[in-house]
Design an enzyme around this catalytic site. Structure first.
Site, PDB file in Angstrom:
ATOM      1  N   SER A  14     -48.849 -27.056  28.955  1.00  0.00           N
ATOM      2  CA  SER A  14     -48.918 -27.731  30.255  1.00  0.00           C
ATOM      3  C   SER A  14     -47.656 -27.598  31.090  1.00  0.00           C
ATOM      4  CB  SER A  14     -49.246 -29.206  30.054  1.00  0.00           C
ATOM      5  OG  SER A  14     -50.537 -29.345  29.501  1.00  0.00           O
ATOM      6  N   GLU A  24       0.791  -1.228   0.000  1.00  0.00           N
ATOM      7  CA  GLU A  24       0.000   0.000   0.000  1.00  0.00           C
ATOM      8  C   GLU A  24       0.826   1.283   0.000  1.00  0.00           C
ATOM      9  OE1 GLU A  24      -3.724   0.297   0.222  1.00  0.00           O
ATOM     10  OE2 GLU A  24      -3.188  -1.568  -0.792  1.00  0.00           O
TER      11      GLU A  24
END
Length: 724
Positions: free
Chosen positions: A405, A138
């Site tokens: 339940s 870079e």
């Protein structure tokens, strides 16, 4: 012979001698015809030299003037665009969004949470070739320029002029850091000027290594990963501290266009960029050609694979939502240690995935959730769905469904707290109250039944009768005391699990049955520290304290053990481990659940569909089997322990002869039938779903008729025989 030289015979005498014409004239006294006066040669040279100097001086003056004008123009542009940045004395590097590192109880990394996807890593923590790969690719003059690279700018300008268009960018790493930290990505003259100014400021206030560290931790690598640590975790499933040379080169190579060179979606492009990055490193002298060749050839380590987001990601999401509650605003990287048992989590993930894939299509369910915690409420495993990659919705924590339940134990507990016992006798028969008529799905009723057996076989009418008798308000109060946090309405149908809860709170509410009656608050975080080790939060053992008596715990465990020994939860039996639990199925079979526990662990299972469509599975089937398979491994190596609580069953049951008939058979009720457990009578098959015809707030309940107490003191044997 006279050999003496005259003045005219000297080499330089010509400059002193007069021309012949002058000599002649001097002799005759007249000038020669057609002759013009001539200047000396030295005067001509001087004039030529004077003209050249004037040109050089003029050119220099012109260049200086143009430079001065250019400098003033540049200064004006800098001032004009730089004024938006304010005074440099106010500039400071903004904080990086905080990262949350989430760990299992054994230190295993679950994942990272936050905007970046990974924590900040110091440059000294990384292999040297990580930074070198980025610099070589870079900004190869990074260590020599002052933030802006004039040589690079000139090179790009020449290339662009020759090509007729802009060939490449010329921003340095420092400029990219400035852009990422302070500016927008828009490519405008104003932003480029500001970028250059900020780059020079960064170079004056930070070292090169510090700037490179800022870059590595702030640059975007694609796939939602910002920073080198997030990229390493995303693409290779490892920490950036452990990157190989080839992996570092691949990450450096994808920086110009992370989406285009994404190793996941474009591995060939990423591999080519890797080779270019390695060649750049060789050119700059960071590595040898042999090292580059070896790194490029070791593809097993370099090929980026898709990291599967496991069910632990549901836990990490939950942890992230809790951070504000624990710390307020998080403004720095933190480490969160959780209660999660990594092995149990992976076992639960495997069992649930297999069950859904193998049985889901036939039984019409497509999703599942699971929660397990110890008797202190510490969550040991949590599965929020079958596939996190397909759906991040947490069905264990966020979703609220009807528990069916599995809520009935809290109705029975409320009754126990008002004097009922497992040996209290009630009647299973058709019931209508204020327009509400719950019924057993089989359409059959077994008549007189002990509460123990009614809960074991999940009889709807008995639970409904209990709620009416003691009042729904008492049920709601008991549920809140046990740890529920959902908003309950005190209506009779609450007895049948019609009001929605999360699987997490449902499972946590069962814990007092397993630990001797102590309330818990389910928790998953044990400690939060900074990266430097400062403790920000430490879990404590504080909780609601004892909320049930030893006898109440014993009565509930007596009934819930019967449910797994002979009732609907038989499929959950866990070898020689004493355990208890309750099955559940909601209206129209949209939800199937099982919650069970031993003296060590409590677990809840839910199966269903996200679109709320009906299934064809009951709580005593696949959910109970899933619970058993997960818990069997979790209990390996643990000391077998009995469930807590004390309750002595009545050995000599006393019943009052009844002048009634069993609705299901039409036959008179006999003493033997009343004394027999339900297991010797007609047994309902599976769960007993129900339909709500009308749900209204309960009015003042009628008193419960109680049969006269026998002389032996067993006064509660027939409590509720007729149900009010």
């Amino acid at each position: 012979m006279d050999l003496r030289l005259s003045p005219d015979d000297r080499v330089d005498s010509g400059a002193q001698r007069k021309p012949k014409a002058q000599r002649a004239q001097s002799g005759s006294g007249q000038p020669p015809r057609n002759s013009k006066p001539r200047r000396p040669k030295s005067q001509k040279v001087r004039r030529k030299r004077s003209g050249g100097m004037k040109f050089i001086v003029g050119l220099a003056y012109f260049c200086f003037t143009m430079l001065l004008i250019g400098g003033v123009a540049v200064a004006g542009i800098v001032v004009y665009y730089g004024r938006d940045l304010g005074s440099s004395s106010t500039w400071e590097v903004p904080q990086r969004p905080p990262n949350i590192r989430v760990l299992a109880s054994n230190g295993q990394l679950l994942t990272n949470r936050g905007q970046t996807g990974g924590e900040a890593v110091g440059i000294h923590e990384l292999p040297s070739y990580v930074g070198q790969a980025v610099v070589a690719s870079e900004d190869r003059r990074f260590y020599s320029h002052f933030g802006v690279d004039p040589i690079g700018l000139a090179s790009v300008a020449v290339e662009s002029i020759q090509a007729g268009s802009l060939t490449r960018g010329a921003s340095t790493l420092t400029q990219q850091v400035a852009k990422n930290l302070f500016l927008t990505p828009d490519v405008t003259p104003a932003r480029k000027v500001q970028e250059a100014l900020l780059a020079v400021w960064l170079e004056q206030n930070y070292t090169k290594d510090q700037i490179l560290e800022l870059y590595l931790n702030r640059v975007h690598f694609g796939s939602g990963s910002t920073g080198i640590e997030a990229a390493a975790q995303t693409y290779f499933g490892i920490s950036a501290r452990n990157l190989s040379l080839g992996q570092a080169a691949m990450l450096a190579g994808i920086l110009p266009a992370p989406s285009y060179y994404n190793p996941r979606t474009h591995p060939d492009r990423a591999a080519e960029r890797q080779r270019i990055a390695l060649a750049n490193m060789v050119r700059e002298g960071y590595i040898t050609q042999a090292q580059a060749d070896a790194a490029a050839q070791n593809m097993d380590a370099n090929v980026a694979t898709q990291r599967v987001a496991g069910t632990e990601y549901y836990v990490a999401d939950w942890v992230e939502t809790l951070m504000n509650d624990y710390l307020g605003e998080v403004n720095e990287d933190v480490i969160v240690s959780t209660t999660l048992d990594w092995d149990m989590q992976k076992q639960a993930e495997f069992v649930i995935t297999e069950a859904v894939n193998s049985q889901g299509p036939d039984l019409s369910f497509s999703q599942a959730a699971f929660v397990a915690m110890d008797t202190d409420g510490r969550v040991r495993a949590l599965v929020g769905g079958v596939d996190y990659n397909q759906s991040t919705y947490n069905r264990a924590v966020t979703s609220r469904r009807q528990p069916g339940s599995t809520f009935k134990p809290f109705v029975y507990l409320a009754a126990m707290q008002q004097g009922y016992t497992p040996d209290t006798l009630m009647v299973d028969e058709p019931l209508e109250y204020n327009g509400w008529a719950p019924e057993n799905s089989s359409g059959q009723y077994v008549g007189p039944v002990l509460l123990r057996d009614a809960l074991a076989y999940s009889i709807n009418t008995v639970a409904a009768r209990l709620a009416i008798d003691i009042g729904p308000e008492a049920v709601v109060e008991t549920a809140y005391r046990m740890g529920f946090s959902s908003n309950f309405q005190p209506v009779p149908s609450i007895a049948l699990g019609t009001q929605e809860v999360s699987l997490l709170e449902l499972t946590g509410a069962y814990v007092p049955f397993a630990n001797g009656g102590f309330g818990v608050i389910p928790n998953v975080i044990t400690r939060i520290t900074t990266m430097g080790g400062e403790v920000l939060y430490e879990a404590s053992t504080a909780g609601p304290g004892q909320i049930l008596t030893d006898e109440q715990v014993g009565m509930m465990n007596d009934m819930l053990q019967t449910g797994v020994q002979a009732g609907t939860g038989r499929g959950a039996q866990l070898g020689n481990w004493p355990m208890a639990g309750k099955t559940g199925t909601s209206q129209r079979n949209r939800d199937a659940l099982f919650v069970g526990y031993t003296a060590s662990l409590v677990g809840g299972v839910w199966l269903g569909n996200d679109d709320d469509t009906p299934t064809r599975v009951f709580g005593g089937q696949v959910p109970a089997a899933i619970w058993r398979d997960i818990m069997a491994q979790a209990h390996e190596g643990l000391q077998v322990s009995d469930l807590p609580g004390t309750y002595v069953r009545l050995q000599d049951r006393v019943a009052v002869p009844m002048q009634d008939t069993m609705p299901a058979t039409g036959q008179p009720v006999s003493v033997d039938q009343i004394q027999q457990p339900l297991g010797q009578q007609q047994q309902p098959q599976g769960e007993v779903p129900f339909e709500i015809q009308q749900q209204q707030p309960i009015q003042q309940p009628q008193p419960v008729p109680v049969a006269p107490a026998p002389s032996d003191g067993i006064g509660s044997l027939l409590d509720g025989l007729f149900g009010g």
